[in-house]
Design a protein around this motif. Structure first.
Motif, PDB file in Angstrom:
ATOM      1  N   SER A   1       0.840  -1.195   0.000  1.00 16.72           N
ATOM      2  CA  SER A   1       0.000   0.000   0.000  1.00 16.72           C
ATOM      3  C   SER A   1       0.875   1.245   0.000  1.00 16.72           C
ATOM      4  CB  SER A   1      -0.912   0.031   1.231  1.00 16.72           C
ATOM      5  OG  SER A   1      -1.658   1.242   1.255  1.00 16.72           O
ATOM      6  N   ASN A   2       0.468   2.228  -0.797  1.00 14.26           N
ATOM      7  CA  ASN A   2       1.153   3.516  -0.814  1.00 14.26           C
ATOM      8  C   ASN A   2       0.579   4.468   0.242  1.00 14.26           C
ATOM      9  OD1 ASN A   2       2.907   5.617  -2.091  1.00 14.26           O
ATOM     10  ND2 ASN A   2       0.944   6.532  -2.602  1.00 14.26           N
ATOM     11  N   THR A   3      -0.176   3.939   1.186  1.00 12.02           N
ATOM     12  CA  THR A   3      -0.759   4.804   2.211  1.00 12.02           C
ATOM     13  C   THR A   3       0.296   5.676   2.885  1.00 12.02           C
ATOM     14  OG1 THR A   3      -2.038   4.875   4.260  1.00 12.02           O
ATOM     15  CG2 THR A   3      -0.580   2.984   3.972  1.00 12.02           C
ATOM     16  N   SER A   4      -0.106   6.896   3.209  1.00 11.06           N
ATOM     17  CA  SER A   4       0.820   7.812   3.875  1.00 11.06           C
ATOM     18  C   SER A   4       0.649   7.823   5.383  1.00 11.06           C
ATOM     19  CB  SER A   4       0.632   9.233   3.320  1.00 11.06           C
ATOM     20  OG  SER A   4      -0.723   9.615   3.383  1.00 11.06           O
ATOM     21  N   SER A   5      -0.365   7.101   5.893  1.00 11.90           N
ATOM     22  CA  SER A   5      -0.556   7.129   7.347  1.00 11.90           C
ATOM     23  C   SER A   5      -1.363   5.961   7.906  1.00 11.90           C
ATOM     24  CB  SER A   5      -1.258   8.435   7.757  1.00 11.90           C
ATOM     25  OG  SER A   5      -2.563   8.500   7.195  1.00 11.90           O
ATOM     26  N   ILE A   6      -2.147   5.278   7.091  1.00 10.15           N
ATOM     27  CA  ILE A   6      -3.055   4.239   7.596  1.00 10.15           C
ATOM     28  C   ILE A   6      -2.267   2.983   7.963  1.00 10.15           C
ATOM     29  CG2 ILE A   6      -5.015   2.746   6.995  1.00 10.15           C
ATOM     30  CD1 ILE A   6      -5.933   5.080   5.122  1.00 10.15           C
ATOM     31  N   SER A   7      -2.639   2.352   9.060  1.00 12.22           N
ATOM     32  CA  SER A   7      -1.905   1.201   9.589  1.00 12.22           C
ATOM     33  C   SER A   7      -1.823   0.047   8.593  1.00 12.22           C
ATOM     34  CB  SER A   7      -2.592   0.710  10.869  1.00 12.22           C
ATOM     35  OG  SER A   7      -2.089  -0.563  11.245  1.00 12.22           O
ATOM     36  N   ILE A   8      -0.597  -0.381   8.312  1.00 14.68           N
ATOM     37  CA  ILE A   8      -0.378  -1.549   7.446  1.00 14.68           C
ATOM     38  C   ILE A   8      -0.898  -2.805   8.129  1.00 14.68           C
ATOM     39  CG2 ILE A   8       1.388  -2.977   6.331  1.00 14.68           C
ATOM     40  CD1 ILE A   8       0.909  -0.241   4.996  1.00 14.68           C
ATOM     41  N   THR A   9      -0.757  -2.871   9.430  1.00 11.72           N
ATOM     42  CA  THR A   9      -1.253  -4.029  10.187  1.00 11.72           C
ATOM     43  C   THR A   9      -2.776  -4.133  10.068  1.00 11.72           C
ATOM     44  OG1 THR A   9       0.594  -3.793  11.724  1.00 11.72           O
ATOM     45  CG2 THR A   9      -1.284  -5.117  12.464  1.00 11.72           C
ATOM     46  N   LYS A  10      -3.451  -2.990  10.121  1.00  9.08           N
ATOM     47  CA  LYS A  10      -4.908  -2.973   9.970  1.00  9.08           C
ATOM     48  C   LYS A  10      -5.313  -3.406   8.572  1.00  9.08           C
ATOM     49  CE  LYS A  10      -8.940  -0.055  10.890  1.00  9.08           C
ATOM     50  NZ  LYS A  10      -9.383   1.226  11.489  1.00  9.08           N
ATOM     51  N   ILE A  11      -4.591  -2.927   7.559  1.00  7.21           N
ATOM     52  CA  ILE A  11      -4.868  -3.332   6.178  1.00  7.21           C
ATOM     53  C   ILE A  11      -4.613  -4.827   6.007  1.00  7.21           C
ATOM     54  CG2 ILE A  11      -4.053  -3.109   3.797  1.00  7.21           C
ATOM     55  CD1 ILE A  11      -3.529  -0.117   4.409  1.00  7.21           C
ATOM     56  N   ALA A  12      -3.497  -5.301   6.555  1.00 10.50           N
ATOM     57  CA  ALA A  12      -3.127  -6.716   6.414  1.00 10.50           C
ATOM     58  C   ALA A  12      -4.153  -7.636   7.057  1.00 10.50           C
ATOM     59  CB  ALA A  12      -1.750  -6.950   7.039  1.00 10.50           C
ATOM     60  N   ALA A  13      -4.817  -7.155   8.110  1.00  6.37           N
ATOM     61  CA  ALA A  13      -5.742  -7.990   8.873  1.00  6.37           C
ATOM     62  C   ALA A  13      -6.970  -8.416   8.073  1.00  6.37           C
ATOM     63  CB  ALA A  13      -6.167  -7.269  10.149  1.00  6.37           C
TER      64      ALA A  13
END
Length: 287
Positions: free
Chosen positions: A119-131
């Protein structure tokens, strides 16, 4: 290792997505550029061609290399088909957590089981996305800087379950793109925006409280701190809505009032004055 990732997908044809696709294609990667809007895809390809023309004028690219890079770009509106055979998928959609979670559920269902999802997100949790995926160990952040073809940094964000193998692959791919990757752990704002956004917010507060005008604040930071552009110019360039979204992530993530967005920023975003992209922010770009 690099050769196994030469087929990539980039999701989102906006400012960041087209810049990421540009860099991948120019470096020799075959790119499926995916967006739900055909109009957005058409605009993205035109923007990429225009930016490559700028590179040609500066001597950094030839007409032949431009043609080869553009030929490696495949615009698509079908996400499932676009990621079905890709070993690396880079999501660059709008900075909206619900949207990103929905997209990652779709990518996870359609991409090969061994594909890396970034993800190219600039602030959102990668752990939350991965979940929301069935492969949290293969989810990682690749936070490119705008403008992507020019800026060297890629902030590589490691989710709670991201493996060393995935980290190493993304570091190597980033270097292959001519970028300088820097790893960071997954906490609100990561490093870049945890430091940058409070500075921008404080500049907005400084104007809001009447300490100085917009141009005065920017001039002081440019000449006094050797910043290439002032914080309010930079906020307009990033997009005031994006700045607000990141500050809200910081505020909610840490629960610390020092990250609370300035009321002036909230009002400007509510009024639709988002900076360069709408023609008006702290400066007027309509002319």
């Amino acid at each position: 290792m690099i050769d196994s990732f030469k087929e990539v997908a980039v999701i989102g044809a906006g400012t960041m997505g087209n810049g990421i696709a540009h860099v991948f294609a120019q470096t020799g990667y075959h790119v499926n550029l995916i967006d739900i809007s055909q109009d957005a895809l058409d605009k993205a390809l035109a923007t990429i061609a225009k930016n490559m023309d700028r590179q040609i004028k500066k001597g950094g690219l030839t007409e032949e290399k431009k043609a080869e890079a553009l030929a490696r770009l495949n615009p698509m509106t079908d996400l499932a088909a676009g990621v079905s055979d890709r070993k690396l998928v880079v999501e660059a959609a709008t900075e909206n957590v619900d949207l990103k979670l929905k997209i990652f559920e779709q990518i996870d269902a359609a991409a090969p089981a061994d594909a890396i999802l970034a993800s190219n997100t600039s602030s959102i949790s990668i752990t939350k996305i991965a979940a929301v995926t069935n492969r949290p160990e293969k989810v990682i952040g690749m936070h490119f800087m705008n403008p992507v073809p020019i800026m060297k940094l890629v902030e590589v964000i490691l989710g709670y379950d991201t493996t060393d193998e995935v980290r190493d692959a993304v570091l190597e791919i980033s270097k292959d793109l001519g970028k300088v990757p820097v790893p960071a752990n997954d906490y609100p704002g990561f490093v870049a925006n945890r430091i940058l956004m409070p500075m921008i917010n404080e500049a907005i507060y400084t104007h809001y409280e009447g300490v100085a005008g917009v141009e005065e604040i920017d001039t002081i930071m440019k000449l006094g701190m050797a910043h290439p552009m002032g914080p309010l110019t930079l906020a307009d360039f990033i997009g005031l809505d994006v700045c607000l979204a990141i500050l809200n992530v910081l505020y909610e993530g840490f629960g610390n009032p020092k990250y609370a967005p300035c009321p002036l920023l909230v009002n400007m975003v509510t009024a639709g004055h988002l900076g360069r992209k709408t023609g008006k922010g702290f400066y007027d770009y309509s002319k």
